[in-house]
Design a protein around this motif. Structure first.
Motif, short mmCIF file in Angstrom:
data_model
loop_
_atom_site.label_atom_id
_atom_site.label_comp_id
_atom_site.label_asym_id
_atom_site.label_seq_id
_atom_site.Cartn_x
_atom_site.Cartn_y
_atom_site.Cartn_z
N ALA A 282 0.92 28.73 -32.89
CA ALA A 282 1.62 30.00 -33.09
C ALA A 282 2.70 30.20 -32.03
O ALA A 282 3.81 30.67 -32.34
CB ALA A 282 0.61 31.15 -33.05
N VAL B 208 2.01 30.64 -41.14
CA VAL B 208 0.72 31.30 -40.94
C VAL B 208 -0.21 30.29 -40.27
O VAL B 208 -0.35 29.16 -40.74
CB VAL B 208 0.11 31.78 -42.27
CG1 VAL B 208 -1.35 32.17 -42.07
CG2 VAL B 208 0.88 32.97 -42.81
N VAL C 62 -1.90 36.39 -48.29
CA VAL C 62 -0.64 36.32 -47.55
C VAL C 62 0.04 35.02 -47.94
O VAL C 62 -0.62 34.04 -48.30
CB VAL C 62 -0.84 36.37 -46.02
CG1 VAL C 62 -1.40 37.71 -45.60
CG2 VAL C 62 -1.74 35.26 -45.54
N LEU D 212 -4.06 34.31 -37.66
CA LEU D 212 -5.27 34.91 -38.22
C LEU D 212 -6.51 34.39 -37.49
O LEU D 212 -6.63 33.19 -37.27
CB LEU D 212 -5.38 34.59 -39.71
CG LEU D 212 -4.21 34.99 -40.61
CD1 LEU D 212 -4.44 34.51 -42.03
CD2 LEU D 212 -4.00 36.50 -40.57
N LEU E 107 2.38 34.52 -38.29
CA LEU E 107 1.17 35.33 -38.38
C LEU E 107 -0.01 34.46 -37.95
O LEU E 107 -0.23 33.37 -38.49
CB LEU E 107 0.95 35.82 -39.81
CG LEU E 107 -0.32 36.65 -40.07
CD1 LEU E 107 -0.29 37.94 -39.26
CD2 LEU E 107 -0.48 36.95 -41.56
N TRP F 257 5.78 34.83 -44.85
CA TRP F 257 5.89 34.44 -43.45
C TRP F 257 6.46 33.03 -43.37
O TRP F 257 6.27 32.22 -44.28
CB TRP F 257 4.53 34.47 -42.78
CG TRP F 257 3.90 35.83 -42.75
CD1 TRP F 257 3.16 36.42 -43.73
CD2 TRP F 257 3.98 36.79 -41.69
NE1 TRP F 257 2.76 37.68 -43.36
CE2 TRP F 257 3.24 37.92 -42.11
CE3 TRP F 257 4.58 36.78 -40.44
CZ2 TRP F 257 3.10 39.05 -41.31
CZ3 TRP F 257 4.44 37.90 -39.64
CH2 TRP F 257 3.72 39.02 -40.06
N VAL G 107 1.64 26.40 -43.43
CA VAL G 107 0.35 26.86 -42.91
C VAL G 107 -0.20 25.82 -41.95
O VAL G 107 -0.13 24.61 -42.23
CB VAL G 107 -0.66 27.10 -44.06
CG1 VAL G 107 -2.06 27.37 -43.51
CG2 VAL G 107 -0.21 28.25 -44.94
N ALA H 29 3.14 32.05 -47.09
CA ALA H 29 3.92 31.45 -46.02
C ALA H 29 4.63 30.21 -46.53
O ALA H 29 4.23 29.62 -47.54
CB ALA H 29 3.01 31.07 -44.85
#
Length: 434
Positions: free
Chosen positions: A46, A34, A176, A59, A57, A31, A181, A178
């Motif tokens: 986001a 994240v 995952v 979470l 993404l 990604w 982050v 990225a």
């Protein structure tokens, strides 16, 4: 793998090695960004990264909507930081504030213009998440992040970060990856621990959501109560939201029993002890030390995870929204960085932006908290009996100015705060000399 035999072999291999497995899809998928945590800071980060066209993404460990201990006041800076077209789910509009000093010397100040709005956090947070999803971010709930890694076997190359997820008892972890982050996972943040965030001030907030009959709700409509409390640096609030009153208090951590007594006495004094709360909750707020880091490698922190809030009032929503937007914007730049040097440069630029936009406000807030902790009566007398102080309060809540701007531009306010600083320094020197 396509066949049943291949699927079984893969499961056996995973059970044998217990190595983290991909979160979904292609194990080589990376990604752009994240974001960990779907509160206001995370949703805003986001959104900012998604509208820039990046693969994002988001979470969240809880199912949405979820409750959060918070008064739910939306002041001008919060309103101005919202995504374009965002419609606030206001439960009430505040035109009057009653101030009291531990239940005494009560006085109500009124305004012809709205001072600020009140929201329920589950609705507000969920709507922010929807805005991020509509902008293109992908959301996964019920996901707990156990750690992040920027070096080691889980990291595919130097441009990636591995976000390791706890899958459940007896099951392997998942991972995952990225290029950047953003940690927005609250005041007990695991991402903050990775970054090394340090705190200067920790407070305990306790709150009750109290359903009340229409006759009581009508008495509070359009009006809030702020009570300067009996403990150093403490205060209580009543925020009306239709048929429910949000009643809470906050004080320094370490005074848990006294803080609970304050809340109980506060509720009884208001005549609300006979109503059963629908929710009773508590929450620690952590305010960062001035030299605390905001990043490590390709990982940024924002909002409560970074300890970004106003130290005096502990107002955090506007700081979450503003720092979240900055984190999302700079995470995009970090994701695009070709090497560690460039990523570090972008992370430093993020820290500079946060300090320029929020750091000055926090610095003045720390000074005000020191004044308030020792002389709450002085501030109560000023705001209830000195019209310019009330006008300043109203302008701050509407977003027309800030506490830092008032101190910078008004000589009387600046001199008063400077004088108190000198008194405090002299007192500390006397204590140290004993």
């Amino acid at each position: 793998m396509s066949s049943e035999h291949d699927d079984q072999s893969r499961r056996q291999d995973e059970e044998t090695t217990q190595r983290p497995e991909p979160f979904e899809g292609d194990p080589d998928q990376v990604w752009d960004v994240v974001v960990v945590g779907a509160g206001p800071a995370g949703a805003q980060a986001a959104y900012a990264a998604a509208v820039a066209g990046r693969r994002v993404l988001l979470l969240e460990k809880c199912q949405l909507p979820r409750y959060k201990t918070c008064g739910g006041g939306i002041i001008g800076p919060s309103r101005d930081a919202l995504p374009p077209g965002f419609e606030l789910p206001l439960r009430d509009r505040v035109f009057a504030v009653t101030f009291s000093l531990d239940g005494r010397l009560s006085r109500t100040r009124r305004s012809k213009q709205m001072l600020f709005g009140l929201i329920n956090r589950p609705e507000f947070d969920h709507q922010l998440v929807r805005a991020a999803v509509d902008a293109g971010a992908q959301l996964r709930t019920g996901v707990t992040v156990s750690r992040v890694e920027q070096h080691g076997p889980l990291v595919s190359d130097r441009r990636t970060v591995a976000v390791v997820l706890a899958k459940g008892s007896g099951e392997p972890e998942r991972v995952v990856r990225a290029h950047a982050v953003v940690g927005a996972d609250g005041s007990a943040s695991r991402i903050a621990a990775h970054v090394g965030v340090r705190t200067h001030q920790v407070d305990l907030g306790l709150e009750a959501e109290i359903p009340v009959p229409p006759t009581v709700a009508e008495d509070w409509a359009g009006r809030v109560l702020i009570d300067w409390g009996p403990l150093p640096g403490s205060y209580g609030w009543v925020f009306p939201k239709g048929d429910t009153l949000t009643v809470g208090v906050i004080s320094a951590r370490g005074e848990g029993a006294a803080t609970r007594r304050y809340l109980e006495d506060f509720i009884a004094r208001l005549g609300l002890a006979g109503f059963e709360p629908s929710v009773s909750s508590g929450h620690l707020t952590r305010c960062r030390a001035e030299d605390s880091p905001l990043s490590r490698g390709r990982v940024l922190v924002c909002g409560d995870a970074a300890g970004l809030l106003e130290p005096w009032t502990r107002e955090g929503i506007s700081f979450a929204l503003r720092s979240g937007r900055l984190a999302g914007e700079w995470a995009v730049r970090i994701a695009e960085a070709g090497d560690a040097v460039d990523a570090r440069r972008q992370a430093l630029n993020y820290a500079f932006a946060v300090k320029a936009q929020l750091g000055v406000e926090m610095g003045v807030g720390r000074r005000m908290h020191a004044v308030f902790s020792r002389r709450p009566g002085v501030l109560h007398a000023a705001i209830t009996g000195f019209r310019p102080a009330w006008r300043a309060f109203a302008r701050i809540t509407r977003g027309h100015t800030s506490l830092a701007e008032i101190v910078r531009t008004h000589p009387v306010a600046r001199r008063a705060l400077d004088r108190f600083d000198r008194i405090e320094e002299a007192r500390e020197e006397r204590v140290a000399a004993r």
